[in-house]
Design a protein around this motif. Structure first.
Motif, PDB file in Angstrom:
ATOM      1  N   ASP A  13      27.731  46.641  42.116  1.00 16.95           N
ATOM      2  CA  ASP A  13      26.334  46.212  41.992  1.00 16.95           C
ATOM      3  C   ASP A  13      26.090  44.827  42.566  1.00 16.95           C
ATOM      4  OD1 ASP A  13      25.537  48.565  40.632  1.00 16.95           O
ATOM      5  OD2 ASP A  13      26.353  47.771  38.756  1.00 16.95           O
ATOM      6  N   TRP A  14      27.139  44.181  43.075  1.00 22.31           N
ATOM      7  CA  TRP A  14      26.950  42.868  43.688  1.00 22.31           C
ATOM      8  C   TRP A  14      26.204  43.004  45.012  1.00 22.31           C
ATOM      9  CZ3 TRP A  14      30.417  38.063  43.455  1.00 22.31           C
ATOM     10  CH2 TRP A  14      30.775  37.778  42.131  1.00 22.31           C
ATOM     11  N   ASP A  15      25.362  41.997  45.307  1.00 21.95           N
ATOM     12  CA  ASP A  15      24.653  41.959  46.584  1.00 21.95           C
ATOM     13  C   ASP A  15      24.516  40.503  47.009  1.00 21.95           C
ATOM     14  OD1 ASP A  15      22.587  40.907  44.991  1.00 21.95           O
ATOM     15  OD2 ASP A  15      21.539  42.831  44.869  1.00 21.95           O
ATOM     16  N   ASP A  16      23.641  40.230  47.958  1.00 24.83           N
ATOM     17  CA  ASP A  16      23.483  38.856  48.457  1.00 24.83           C
ATOM     18  C   ASP A  16      23.037  37.885  47.367  1.00 24.83           C
ATOM     19  OD1 ASP A  16      24.272  39.657  50.948  1.00 24.83           O
ATOM     20  OD2 ASP A  16      22.253  39.789  51.787  1.00 24.83           O
ATOM     21  N   ASN A  17      22.355  38.381  46.352  1.00 27.91           N
ATOM     22  CA  ASN A  17      21.918  37.496  45.274  1.00 27.91           C
ATOM     23  C   ASN A  17      23.112  36.894  44.530  1.00 27.91           C
ATOM     24  OD1 ASN A  17      19.141  37.846  45.692  1.00 27.91           O
ATOM     25  ND2 ASN A  17      19.138  39.754  44.520  1.00 27.91           N
ATOM     26  N   GLU A  18      24.157  37.717  44.301  1.00 24.49           N
ATOM     27  CA  GLU A  18      25.356  37.202  43.642  1.00 24.49           C
ATOM     28  C   GLU A  18      26.066  36.188  44.542  1.00 24.49           C
ATOM     29  OE1 GLU A  18      24.005  39.332  40.801  1.00 24.49           O
ATOM     30  OE2 GLU A  18      24.288  40.342  42.730  1.00 24.49           O
ATOM     31  N   LEU A  19      26.103  36.463  45.832  1.00 21.53           N
ATOM     32  CA  LEU A  19      26.753  35.528  46.745  1.00 21.53           C
ATOM     33  C   LEU A  19      26.049  34.171  46.723  1.00 21.53           C
ATOM     34  CD1 LEU A  19      27.489  37.848  49.810  1.00 21.53           C
ATOM     35  CD2 LEU A  19      29.038  37.196  47.950  1.00 21.53           C
ATOM     36  N   MET A  20      24.729  34.188  46.724  1.00 25.16           N
ATOM     37  CA  MET A  20      23.980  32.929  46.649  1.00 25.16           C
ATOM     38  C   MET A  20      24.161  32.259  45.297  1.00 25.16           C
ATOM     39  SD  MET A  20      20.410  33.624  48.722  1.00 25.16           S
ATOM     40  CE  MET A  20      19.962  35.082  47.747  1.00 25.16           C
ATOM     41  N   ALA A 208      37.863  27.152  39.800  1.00 25.22           N
ATOM     42  CA  ALA A 208      36.475  26.762  39.551  1.00 25.22           C
ATOM     43  C   ALA A 208      35.519  27.913  39.828  1.00 25.22           C
ATOM     44  CB  ALA A 208      36.110  25.552  40.404  1.00 25.22           C
ATOM     45  N   LEU A 209      35.743  28.653  40.918  1.00 20.27           N
ATOM     46  CA  LEU A 209      34.878  29.796  41.224  1.00 20.27           C
ATOM     47  C   LEU A 209      35.032  30.874  40.160  1.00 20.27           C
ATOM     48  CD1 LEU A 209      32.966  31.427  43.012  1.00 20.27           C
ATOM     49  CD2 LEU A 209      34.967  32.154  44.349  1.00 20.27           C
ATOM     50  N   SER A 210      36.265  31.179  39.782  1.00 19.37           N
ATOM     51  CA  SER A 210      36.481  32.199  38.754  1.00 19.37           C
ATOM     52  C   SER A 210      35.808  31.812  37.442  1.00 19.37           C
ATOM     53  CB  SER A 210      37.983  32.401  38.534  1.00 19.37           C
ATOM     54  OG  SER A 210      38.216  33.331  37.500  1.00 19.37           O
ATOM     55  N   GLU A 211      35.937  30.545  37.060  1.00 17.89           N
ATOM     56  CA  GLU A 211      35.314  30.103  35.807  1.00 17.89           C
ATOM     57  C   GLU A 211      33.790  30.145  35.893  1.00 17.89           C
ATOM     58  OE1 GLU A 211      37.069  26.282  35.133  1.00 17.89           O
ATOM     59  OE2 GLU A 211      38.828  27.134  34.100  1.00 17.89           O
ATOM     60  N   ALA A 212      33.238  29.879  37.085  1.00 18.68           N
ATOM     61  CA  ALA A 212      31.788  29.971  37.255  1.00 18.68           C
ATOM     62  C   ALA A 212      31.324  31.415  37.075  1.00 18.68           C
ATOM     63  CB  ALA A 212      31.389  29.446  38.633  1.00 18.68           C
ATOM     64  N   VAL A 213      32.091  32.356  37.603  1.00 18.19           N
ATOM     65  CA  VAL A 213      31.747  33.769  37.436  1.00 18.19           C
ATOM     66  C   VAL A 213      31.880  34.180  35.976  1.00 18.19           C
ATOM     67  CG1 VAL A 213      32.477  36.123  38.025  1.00 18.19           C
ATOM     68  CG2 VAL A 213      32.329  34.379  39.816  1.00 18.19           C
ATOM     69  N   ILE A 214      32.940  33.713  35.327  1.00 14.48           N
ATOM     70  CA  ILE A 214      33.146  34.061  33.921  1.00 14.48           C
ATOM     71  C   ILE A 214      31.987  33.560  33.055  1.00 14.48           C
ATOM     72  CG2 ILE A 214      34.591  33.582  31.892  1.00 14.48           C
ATOM     73  CD1 ILE A 214      37.003  33.556  33.821  1.00 14.48           C
ATOM     74  N   SER A 215      31.486  32.360  33.355  1.00 15.21           N
ATOM     75  CA  SER A 215      30.407  31.769  32.548  1.00 15.21           C
ATOM     76  C   SER A 215      29.018  32.102  33.085  1.00 15.21           C
ATOM     77  CB  SER A 215      30.570  30.251  32.481  1.00 15.21           C
ATOM     78  OG  SER A 215      30.477  29.681  33.787  1.00 15.21           O
ATOM     79  N   GLY A 216      28.934  32.688  34.303  1.00 14.04           N
ATOM     80  CA  GLY A 216      27.632  33.009  34.883  1.00 14.04           C
ATOM     81  C   GLY A 216      26.891  31.795  35.380  1.00 14.04           C
ATOM     82  N   GLN A 217      27.603  30.743  35.795  1.00 15.86           N
ATOM     83  CA  GLN A 217      26.989  29.496  36.225  1.00 15.86           C
ATOM     84  C   GLN A 217      27.143  29.291  37.729  1.00 15.86           C
ATOM     85  OE1 GLN A 217      25.290  27.372  34.220  1.00 15.86           O
ATOM     86  NE2 GLN A 217      25.599  28.734  32.466  1.00 15.86           N
ATOM     87  N   PHE A 218      26.250  28.487  38.291  1.00 13.46           N
ATOM     88  CA  PHE A 218      26.310  28.132  39.705  1.00 13.46           C
ATOM     89  C   PHE A 218      27.392  27.086  39.913  1.00 13.46           C
ATOM     90  CE2 PHE A 218      24.957  25.452  43.307  1.00 13.46           C
ATOM     91  CZ  PHE A 218      24.772  26.422  44.281  1.00 13.46           C
ATOM     92  N   PRO A 219      28.412  27.346  40.755  1.00 11.30           N
ATOM     93  CA  PRO A 219      29.456  26.338  40.975  1.00 11.30           C
ATOM     94  C   PRO A 219      28.991  25.261  41.942  1.00 11.30           C
ATOM     95  CG  PRO A 219      29.923  28.306  42.246  1.00 11.30           C
ATOM     96  CD  PRO A 219      28.687  28.604  41.452  1.00 11.30           C
ATOM     97  N   SER A 220      29.422  24.042  41.717  1.00 10.15           N
ATOM     98  CA  SER A 220      28.998  22.945  42.590  1.00 10.15           C
ATOM     99  C   SER A 220      29.665  23.025  43.955  1.00 10.15           C
ATOM    100  CB  SER A 220      29.321  21.598  41.932  1.00 10.15           C
ATOM    101  OG  SER A 220      30.704  21.505  41.631  1.00 10.15           O
ATOM    102  N   ASP A 221      30.892  23.529  44.018  1.00 11.26           N
ATOM    103  CA  ASP A 221      31.613  23.618  45.282  1.00 11.26           C
ATOM    104  C   ASP A 221      31.318  24.945  45.976  1.00 11.26           C
ATOM    105  OD1 ASP A 221      32.780  21.141  44.899  1.00 11.26           O
ATOM    106  OD2 ASP A 221      34.543  21.990  43.896  1.00 11.26           O
ATOM    107  N   ARG A 222      31.069  24.855  47.278  1.00 16.59           N
ATOM    108  CA  ARG A 222      30.807  26.067  48.056  1.00 16.59           C
ATOM    109  C   ARG A 222      32.121  26.746  48.428  1.00 16.59           C
ATOM    110  NH1 ARG A 222      26.428  26.028  52.735  1.00 16.59           N
ATOM    111  NH2 ARG A 222      25.201  26.284  50.833  1.00 16.59           N
ATOM    112  N   THR A 223      32.117  28.067  48.384  1.00 18.09           N
ATOM    113  CA  THR A 223      33.255  28.866  48.836  1.00 18.09           C
ATOM    114  C   THR A 223      32.943  29.411  50.217  1.00 18.09           C
ATOM    115  OG1 THR A 223      33.907  29.506  46.584  1.00 18.09           O
ATOM    116  CG2 THR A 223      34.658  30.917  48.390  1.00 18.09           C
ATOM    117  N   GLU A 224      33.806  29.101  51.187  1.00 17.97           N
ATOM    118  CA  GLU A 224      33.614  29.562  52.561  1.00 17.97           C
ATOM    119  C   GLU A 224      34.594  30.693  52.858  1.00 17.97           C
ATOM    120  OE1 GLU A 224      33.285  27.783  57.110  1.00 17.97           O
ATOM    121  OE2 GLU A 224      34.613  26.811  55.657  1.00 17.97           O
TER     122      GLU A 224
END
Length: 281
Positions: A13-20, A208-224
Protein backbone atom coordinates in the motif's frame (compact mmCIF):
# COMPACT_ATOMS: atom_id res chain seq x y z
CA UNK A 1 6.53 18.10 7.85
CA UNK A 2 8.37 17.61 11.14
CA UNK A 3 5.19 16.57 12.98
CA UNK A 4 3.68 14.57 10.15
CA UNK A 5 2.15 11.33 11.38
CA UNK A 6 1.69 8.48 8.93
CA UNK A 7 -0.74 5.61 9.24
CA UNK A 8 0.43 2.01 9.38
CA UNK A 9 0.53 0.44 5.92
CA UNK A 10 1.83 -2.82 4.55
CA UNK A 11 4.38 -2.42 1.78
CA UNK A 12 1.90 -3.16 -1.02
CA UNK A 13 0.00 0.00 0.00
CA UNK A 14 3.02 2.30 -0.03
CA UNK A 15 3.10 5.01 -2.71
CA UNK A 16 4.78 8.36 -3.36
CA UNK A 17 3.09 9.83 -0.29
CA UNK A 18 5.03 7.46 1.98
CA UNK A 19 8.26 8.28 0.18
CA UNK A 20 7.69 11.99 0.76
CA UNK A 21 6.56 11.46 4.34
CA UNK A 22 9.76 9.58 5.18
CA UNK A 23 12.00 11.98 3.23
CA UNK A 24 13.12 9.42 0.64
CA UNK A 25 14.26 10.44 -2.84
CA UNK A 26 15.64 8.61 -5.90
CA UNK A 27 18.72 9.63 -7.86
CA UNK A 28 19.19 8.03 -11.28
CA UNK A 29 22.83 7.56 -12.29
CA UNK A 30 24.49 5.91 -15.32
CA UNK A 31 25.97 2.43 -15.17
CA UNK A 32 29.60 3.59 -15.14
CA UNK A 33 28.88 5.46 -11.87
CA UNK A 34 26.54 2.86 -10.36
CA UNK A 35 28.83 -0.13 -10.86
CA UNK A 36 32.28 0.39 -9.30
CA UNK A 37 35.39 -0.89 -11.02
CA UNK A 38 35.72 -3.94 -8.79
CA UNK A 39 32.49 -5.36 -10.26
CA UNK A 40 32.26 -6.82 -13.74
CA UNK A 41 32.98 -3.57 -15.57
CA UNK A 42 33.23 -3.14 -18.48
CA UNK A 43 29.87 -4.83 -18.54
CA UNK A 44 30.25 -8.24 -20.13
CA UNK A 45 28.61 -11.60 -20.74
CA UNK A 46 31.90 -13.44 -21.21
CA UNK A 47 31.61 -17.07 -20.18
CA UNK A 48 27.83 -17.20 -20.52
CA UNK A 49 25.82 -19.07 -23.14
CA UNK A 50 25.69 -16.99 -26.33
CA UNK A 51 22.19 -18.34 -26.86
CA UNK A 52 20.95 -16.03 -24.10
CA UNK A 53 20.70 -13.19 -26.62
CA UNK A 54 19.25 -15.20 -29.51
CA UNK A 55 15.79 -14.36 -30.76
CA UNK A 56 14.62 -17.26 -32.87
CA UNK A 57 12.78 -20.07 -31.12
CA UNK A 58 14.21 -22.47 -33.71
CA UNK A 59 17.66 -21.87 -32.27
CA UNK A 60 16.68 -23.10 -28.79
CA UNK A 61 17.75 -26.66 -29.65
CA UNK A 62 21.32 -25.38 -29.73
CA UNK A 63 21.35 -23.86 -26.22
CA UNK A 64 21.80 -25.39 -22.78
CA UNK A 65 18.76 -26.53 -20.78
CA UNK A 66 19.26 -23.64 -18.31
CA UNK A 67 19.28 -21.10 -21.14
CA UNK A 68 16.24 -22.74 -22.72
CA UNK A 69 14.30 -22.47 -19.45
CA UNK A 70 15.10 -18.77 -19.13
CA UNK A 71 14.20 -17.91 -22.73
CA UNK A 72 11.05 -20.01 -22.56
CA UNK A 73 9.89 -18.10 -19.47
CA UNK A 74 10.68 -14.83 -21.23
CA UNK A 75 8.58 -15.71 -24.26
CA UNK A 76 5.81 -17.03 -22.01
CA UNK A 77 5.81 -13.67 -20.18
CA UNK A 78 5.30 -11.91 -23.53
CA UNK A 79 2.23 -13.99 -24.41
CA UNK A 80 -0.69 -11.49 -24.38
CA UNK A 81 -2.73 -14.04 -22.45
CA UNK A 82 -0.08 -14.18 -19.70
CA UNK A 83 1.66 -10.80 -19.76
CA UNK A 84 -0.64 -9.28 -17.14
CA UNK A 85 -0.44 -12.29 -14.84
CA UNK A 86 2.01 -11.25 -12.14
CA UNK A 87 3.25 -14.73 -11.12
CA UNK A 88 4.59 -15.12 -14.67
CA UNK A 89 6.77 -12.02 -14.22
CA UNK A 90 7.85 -13.23 -10.76
CA UNK A 91 8.82 -16.62 -12.20
CA UNK A 92 10.86 -14.94 -14.93
CA UNK A 93 12.61 -12.68 -12.41
CA UNK A 94 13.50 -15.64 -10.19
CA UNK A 95 14.89 -17.57 -13.16
CA UNK A 96 17.04 -14.60 -14.22
CA UNK A 97 18.52 -14.20 -10.73
CA UNK A 98 19.30 -17.90 -10.53
CA UNK A 99 20.84 -17.94 -14.02
CA UNK A 100 23.17 -15.05 -13.20
CA UNK A 101 24.65 -16.43 -10.03
CA UNK A 102 22.61 -14.93 -7.21
CA UNK A 103 21.69 -18.36 -5.86
CA UNK A 104 24.86 -20.06 -4.66
CA UNK A 105 25.89 -22.34 -1.87
CA UNK A 106 24.40 -20.93 1.35
CA UNK A 107 22.05 -18.57 -0.51
CA UNK A 108 18.51 -19.45 -1.60
CA UNK A 109 15.90 -17.67 -3.72
CA UNK A 110 12.33 -17.56 -2.46
CA UNK A 111 9.27 -16.22 -4.24
CA UNK A 112 6.45 -14.26 -2.60
CA UNK A 113 8.43 -13.73 0.61
CA UNK A 114 6.71 -11.93 3.50
CA UNK A 115 8.73 -9.86 5.98
CA UNK A 116 7.34 -8.29 9.18
CA UNK A 117 7.28 -4.48 8.97
CA UNK A 118 7.11 -2.51 12.21
CA UNK A 119 5.46 0.77 11.24
CA UNK A 120 3.63 3.33 13.36
CA UNK A 121 4.01 0.96 16.33
CA UNK A 122 1.80 -1.56 14.52
CA UNK A 123 3.24 -5.08 14.65
CA UNK A 124 0.66 -6.52 12.25
CA UNK A 125 2.00 -5.07 8.99
CA UNK A 126 4.20 -6.85 6.47
CA UNK A 127 6.36 -6.22 3.42
CA UNK A 128 5.64 -8.55 0.51
CA UNK A 129 8.65 -9.25 -1.73
CA UNK A 130 8.26 -10.90 -5.11
CA UNK A 131 11.67 -12.60 -4.98
CA UNK A 132 14.08 -12.58 -2.05
CA UNK A 133 17.63 -13.91 -1.70
CA UNK A 134 18.14 -15.41 1.76
CA UNK A 135 21.38 -16.54 3.37
CA UNK A 136 21.70 -19.93 5.00
CA UNK A 137 22.17 -20.64 7.88
CA UNK A 138 21.75 -17.08 9.23
CA UNK A 139 18.43 -16.48 7.39
CA UNK A 140 19.46 -12.87 6.76
CA UNK A 141 17.86 -11.24 3.73
CA UNK A 142 20.33 -10.18 1.04
CA UNK A 143 18.63 -9.00 -2.17
CA UNK A 144 15.05 -7.93 -2.80
CA UNK A 145 13.18 -7.92 -6.12
CA UNK A 146 9.76 -6.33 -6.60
CA UNK A 147 7.94 -7.42 -9.76
CA UNK A 148 4.86 -5.92 -11.39
CA UNK A 149 3.01 -6.29 -14.63
CA UNK A 150 2.81 -3.32 -16.98
CA UNK A 151 -0.74 -2.65 -15.78
CA UNK A 152 0.22 -1.76 -12.22
CA UNK A 153 3.76 -0.43 -11.93
CA UNK A 154 3.05 2.94 -10.31
CA UNK A 155 3.96 2.02 -6.70
CA UNK A 156 6.61 -0.63 -7.32
CA UNK A 157 9.50 1.55 -6.13
CA UNK A 158 7.68 2.59 -2.97
CA UNK A 159 6.91 -1.07 -2.21
CA UNK A 160 10.56 -1.92 -2.76
CA UNK A 161 11.72 0.75 -0.29
CA UNK A 162 9.25 -0.48 2.32
CA UNK A 163 10.68 -3.95 1.81
CA UNK A 164 14.23 -2.65 2.31
CA UNK A 165 13.23 -1.00 5.60
CA UNK A 166 11.51 -4.20 6.74
CA UNK A 167 14.66 -6.13 5.80
CA UNK A 168 16.82 -3.81 7.91
CA UNK A 169 14.55 -4.46 10.89
CA UNK A 170 14.46 -8.21 10.21
CA UNK A 171 18.22 -8.58 9.77
CA UNK A 172 18.97 -6.67 12.95
CA UNK A 173 16.51 -8.87 14.85
CA UNK A 174 18.36 -11.91 13.49
CA UNK A 175 21.67 -10.39 14.63
CA UNK A 176 20.30 -9.93 18.15
CA UNK A 177 19.11 -13.54 18.19
CA UNK A 178 22.63 -14.64 17.20
CA UNK A 179 24.21 -12.54 19.95
CA UNK A 180 25.51 -9.84 17.59
CA UNK A 181 25.19 -6.08 17.85
CA UNK A 182 22.56 -4.53 15.55
CA UNK A 183 23.93 -2.30 12.82
CA UNK A 184 23.20 1.40 12.48
CA UNK A 185 22.99 1.17 8.67
CA UNK A 186 22.60 -1.38 5.89
CA UNK A 187 22.59 -0.73 2.15
CA UNK A 188 20.06 -3.09 0.62
CA UNK A 189 20.58 -4.16 -3.01
CA UNK A 190 17.19 -4.14 -4.74
CA UNK A 191 15.73 -4.72 -8.19
CA UNK A 192 12.39 -3.87 -9.73
CA UNK A 193 10.96 -5.68 -12.72
CA UNK A 194 8.06 -3.92 -14.44
CA UNK A 195 6.99 -6.30 -17.16
CA UNK A 196 10.30 -7.40 -18.65
CA UNK A 197 12.19 -4.17 -17.88
CA UNK A 198 14.50 -4.33 -14.82
CA UNK A 199 16.00 -1.47 -12.82
CA UNK A 200 18.64 -1.70 -10.10
CA UNK A 201 18.87 0.14 -6.77
CA UNK A 202 20.99 0.62 -3.68
CA UNK A 203 18.72 1.54 -0.75
CA UNK A 204 20.57 2.86 2.33
CA UNK A 205 18.50 2.13 5.44
CA UNK A 206 19.64 3.71 8.69
CA UNK A 207 18.58 3.32 12.29
CA UNK A 208 17.12 6.85 12.13
CA UNK A 209 14.98 6.02 9.08
CA UNK A 210 13.75 2.78 10.63
CA UNK A 211 12.85 4.55 13.87
CA UNK A 212 11.01 7.26 11.92
CA UNK A 213 8.93 4.57 10.21
CA UNK A 214 8.30 2.81 13.51
CA UNK A 215 7.05 6.05 15.10
CA UNK A 216 5.34 7.42 11.95
CA UNK A 217 7.41 10.63 12.05
CA UNK A 218 9.14 12.68 9.36
CA UNK A 219 12.93 12.10 9.60
CA UNK A 220 15.17 15.14 9.44
CA UNK A 221 17.80 13.38 7.30
CA UNK A 222 17.01 12.64 3.68
CA UNK A 223 17.52 9.12 2.34
CA UNK A 224 18.94 9.03 -1.19
CA UNK A 225 18.27 5.84 -3.15
CA UNK A 226 20.60 5.27 -6.10
CA UNK A 227 18.91 3.93 -9.22
CA UNK A 228 20.32 2.54 -12.46
CA UNK A 229 18.04 1.77 -15.40
CA UNK A 230 19.06 -0.34 -18.36
CA UNK A 231 20.40 1.93 -21.08
CA UNK A 232 18.66 1.20 -24.37
CA UNK A 233 17.43 2.94 -27.50
CA UNK A 234 14.86 0.20 -28.10
CA UNK A 235 11.22 -0.01 -27.14
CA UNK A 236 10.08 -2.98 -25.15
CA UNK A 237 12.03 -5.01 -22.63
CA UNK A 238 14.04 -8.21 -22.50
CA UNK A 239 12.05 -9.71 -25.36
CA UNK A 240 14.15 -7.43 -27.61
CA UNK A 241 17.57 -9.13 -28.11
CA UNK A 242 19.53 -5.86 -28.06
CA UNK A 243 17.88 -4.75 -24.81
CA UNK A 244 18.22 -8.24 -23.33
CA UNK A 245 21.96 -8.26 -23.93
CA UNK A 246 22.43 -5.02 -21.99
CA UNK A 247 20.01 -6.05 -19.24
CA UNK A 248 21.82 -9.35 -18.72
CA UNK A 249 25.14 -7.49 -18.50
CA UNK A 250 23.64 -5.37 -15.73
CA UNK A 251 22.46 -8.47 -13.84
CA UNK A 252 25.98 -9.94 -14.00
CA UNK A 253 27.53 -6.71 -12.66
CA UNK A 254 24.82 -6.25 -10.01
CA UNK A 255 25.47 -9.69 -8.54
CA UNK A 256 29.02 -8.63 -7.65
CA UNK A 257 27.91 -5.21 -6.44
CA UNK A 258 25.13 -6.67 -4.30
CA UNK A 259 27.48 -9.17 -2.72
CA UNK A 260 29.92 -6.40 -1.79
CA UNK A 261 27.10 -4.77 0.20
CA UNK A 262 25.50 -7.80 1.81
CA UNK A 263 28.87 -9.07 3.01
CA UNK A 264 29.06 -5.98 5.22
CA UNK A 265 26.05 -7.03 7.25
CA UNK A 266 26.84 -10.75 7.06
CA UNK A 267 30.16 -10.29 8.88
CA UNK A 268 29.64 -12.46 11.95
CA UNK A 269 33.13 -11.99 13.37
CA UNK A 270 32.12 -9.12 15.66
CA UNK A 271 32.49 -9.47 19.42
CA UNK A 272 29.56 -11.49 20.72
CA UNK A 273 27.22 -9.94 23.20
CA UNK A 274 27.12 -11.65 26.60
CA UNK A 275 24.42 -14.33 26.72
CA UNK A 276 21.08 -13.32 28.17
CA UNK A 277 18.76 -15.39 30.39
CA UNK A 278 21.64 -17.70 31.17
CA UNK A 279 22.12 -18.95 34.71
CA UNK A 280 24.62 -21.23 36.42
CA UNK A 281 24.10 -23.08 39.63
Amino acid sequence: MANLIRSAKSSCDWDDNELMAYNIMFTAIPAHQFFPQETDVPLTLVGLDSGLTKDEVSSYAQVSPATFHLLARLHFAMDPRQAEYEPVIVSLASEVLDRFGFQKRQTCLFREYTIPLLICDDTNQVACISVCLVSDPSNSLLVLLAAKTLMGPSNVEACMVAGAIATYQFNNNRRREMGLHPLDAMTMPCITMVGTRPAFYLVPVTKALSEAVISGQFPSDRTEVLKCEVASDHDGGMEVPEYRRVAFQYFVAFQSLAQSHWEKFLSFDQVLLPPTNYHTD
